[in-house]
Design a protein around this motif. Structure first.
Motif, PDB file in Angstrom:
ATOM      1  N   GLN A  54       0.829  -1.205   0.000  1.00 47.67           N
ATOM      2  CA  GLN A  54       0.000   0.000   0.000  1.00 47.67           C
ATOM      3  C   GLN A  54       0.864   1.258   0.000  1.00 47.67           C
ATOM      4  N   ALA A  55       1.916   1.251   0.815  1.00 47.49           N
ATOM      5  CA  ALA A  55       2.816   2.404   0.860  1.00 47.49           C
ATOM      6  C   ALA A  55       3.521   2.598  -0.482  1.00 47.49           C
ATOM      7  N   ILE A  56       3.941   1.488  -1.098  1.00 48.51           N
ATOM      8  CA  ILE A  56       4.582   1.576  -2.411  1.00 48.51           C
ATOM      9  C   ILE A  56       3.629   2.175  -3.434  1.00 48.51           C
ATOM     10  N   CYS A  57       2.405   1.666  -3.462  1.00 50.68           N
ATOM     11  CA  CYS A  57       1.438   2.123  -4.466  1.00 50.68           C
ATOM     12  C   CYS A  57       1.101   3.600  -4.303  1.00 50.68           C
ATOM     13  N   GLU A  58       0.962   4.051  -3.062  1.00 53.24           N
ATOM     14  CA  GLU A  58       0.658   5.468  -2.862  1.00 53.24           C
ATOM     15  C   GLU A  58       1.869   6.334  -3.207  1.00 53.24           C
ATOM     16  N   TYR A  59       3.067   5.837  -2.945  1.00 53.01           N
ATOM     17  CA  TYR A  59       4.270   6.558  -3.362  1.00 53.01           C
ATOM     18  C   TYR A  59       4.300   6.713  -4.883  1.00 53.01           C
ATOM     19  N   LEU A  60       4.019   5.617  -5.582  1.00 52.60           N
ATOM     20  CA  LEU A  60       4.013   5.659  -7.047  1.00 52.60           C
ATOM     21  C   LEU A  60       2.959   6.635  -7.559  1.00 52.60           C
ATOM     22  N   ASP A  61       1.803   6.659  -6.913  1.00 54.14           N
ATOM     23  CA  ASP A  61       0.732   7.546  -7.378  1.00 54.14           C
ATOM     24  C   ASP A  61       1.084   9.013  -7.154  1.00 54.14           C
ATOM     25  N   GLU A  62       1.833   9.277  -6.082  1.00 58.80           N
ATOM     26  CA  GLU A  62       2.206  10.665  -5.801  1.00 58.80           C
ATOM     27  C   GLU A  62       3.375  11.127  -6.662  1.00 58.80           C
ATOM     28  N   THR A  63       4.288  10.215  -6.995  1.00 54.96           N
ATOM     29  CA  THR A  63       5.482  10.618  -7.751  1.00 54.96           C
ATOM     30  C   THR A  63       5.283  10.524  -9.262  1.00 54.96           C
ATOM     31  N   VAL A  64       4.358   9.675  -9.688  1.00 55.48           N
ATOM     32  CA  VAL A  64       4.005   9.569 -11.116  1.00 55.48           C
ATOM     33  C   VAL A  64       2.493   9.775 -11.192  1.00 55.48           C
ATOM     34  N   PRO A  65       2.037  11.018 -11.172  1.00 54.16           N
ATOM     35  CA  PRO A  65       0.621  11.299 -10.944  1.00 54.16           C
ATOM     36  C   PRO A  65      -0.341  10.920 -12.070  1.00 54.16           C
ATOM     37  N   ALA A  66       0.169  10.627 -13.263  1.00 49.13           N
ATOM     38  CA  ALA A  66      -0.736  10.295 -14.364  1.00 49.13           C
ATOM     39  C   ALA A  66      -0.548   8.846 -14.800  1.00 49.13           C
TER      40      ALA A  66
END
Length: 228
Positions: A71-83
């Motif tokens: 979950q932490a990885i996925c939210e990090y990815l969503d914040e750093t690669v927003p599209a």
């Protein structure tokens, strides 16, 4: 997202882990190239503890660091690669996504994914004895109630958490796809849920997941078919 070989993210994973699949789906949706490295953590010589002191996978090597907890990885990815975004705009909508992610990673995993896969897949892979039929039957009973709950959500929503595709959909699909590999989801129980899953697994992000093969345990004939 194009990267040089030296900077390409590396994901330590195993094929039928819903937590690993969840991260793979997000990486795929974000079009982030990734090197997949199988981590047979149960075998002598595994370095999983060096990569994650918690001794769990997935572990993502990215941006010069090792990251754990799906979950932490996925939210990090969503914040750093927003599209494209996989978390909605409002706090209440994000709450609902996180609530459903926790539902699958905690309750669904404990009641369904873990007992069924542990008994029907991992005992064979790890040469750890024969499956406990009581545990398998308990998981198969529990999945029906979960399917009914999800069907109820989808009867009032376009996607599981609301109006847009989100991390909740990929988390749910990660768990259900592991069970579908061994044909343990009765899709005839809910046309609504079946249609939702067909839509999700038709996304390009799902291609590598649908190509998974576990030695000695072939996938169900319909597993990789986008229209079942």
């Amino acid at each position: 997202m194009s990267m040089t070989a030296s900077s390409t993210p590396r994901l330590y994973h195993i094929a039928l882990s819903p937590f690993c699949r969840k991260v793979r789906l997000v990486l795929g949706e974000k079009r982030i190239e990734v090197e997949l490295v199988e981590e047979r953590y149960w075998e002598p010589g595994s370095e999983v503890l060096k990569r994650n002191p918690a001794g769990k996978i997935p572990v993502l090597r990215m941006d010069g660091r090792l990251m754990a907890e799906s979950q932490a990885i996925c939210e990090y990815l969503d914040e750093t690669v927003p599209a494209p975004p996989l978390m909605p705009g409002s706090p209440l909508e994000r709450y609902e996504v996180r609530r459903l992610c926790a539902w699958f990673d905690d309750k669904f995993n404990r009641e369904v994914t873990q007992p069924i896969l542990s008994e029907r897949v991992w005992k064979k892979v790890m040469k750890a004895g024969y499956p406990d039929s009581k545990l398998v039957k308990g998981g198969l009973r529990a999945v029906k109630d979960h399917m009914d709950y999800l069907t109820g959500l989808l009867e009032t929503r376009k996607w599981l958490a609301g109006t847009t595709l989100s991390l909740a959909d990929f988390t749910a699909a990660a768990h259900l796809s592991c069970l579908d590999y061994i044909s343990d989801v009765d899709w005839d129980r809910s046309a609504t849920l079946r249609d939702w899953y067909a839509t999700v697994k038709s996304r390009p992000a799902f291609r590598s997941v649908l190509a998974d093969q576990v030695p000695g345990i072939p996938p169900a004939p319909h597993y990789a078919q986008l229209d079942f």
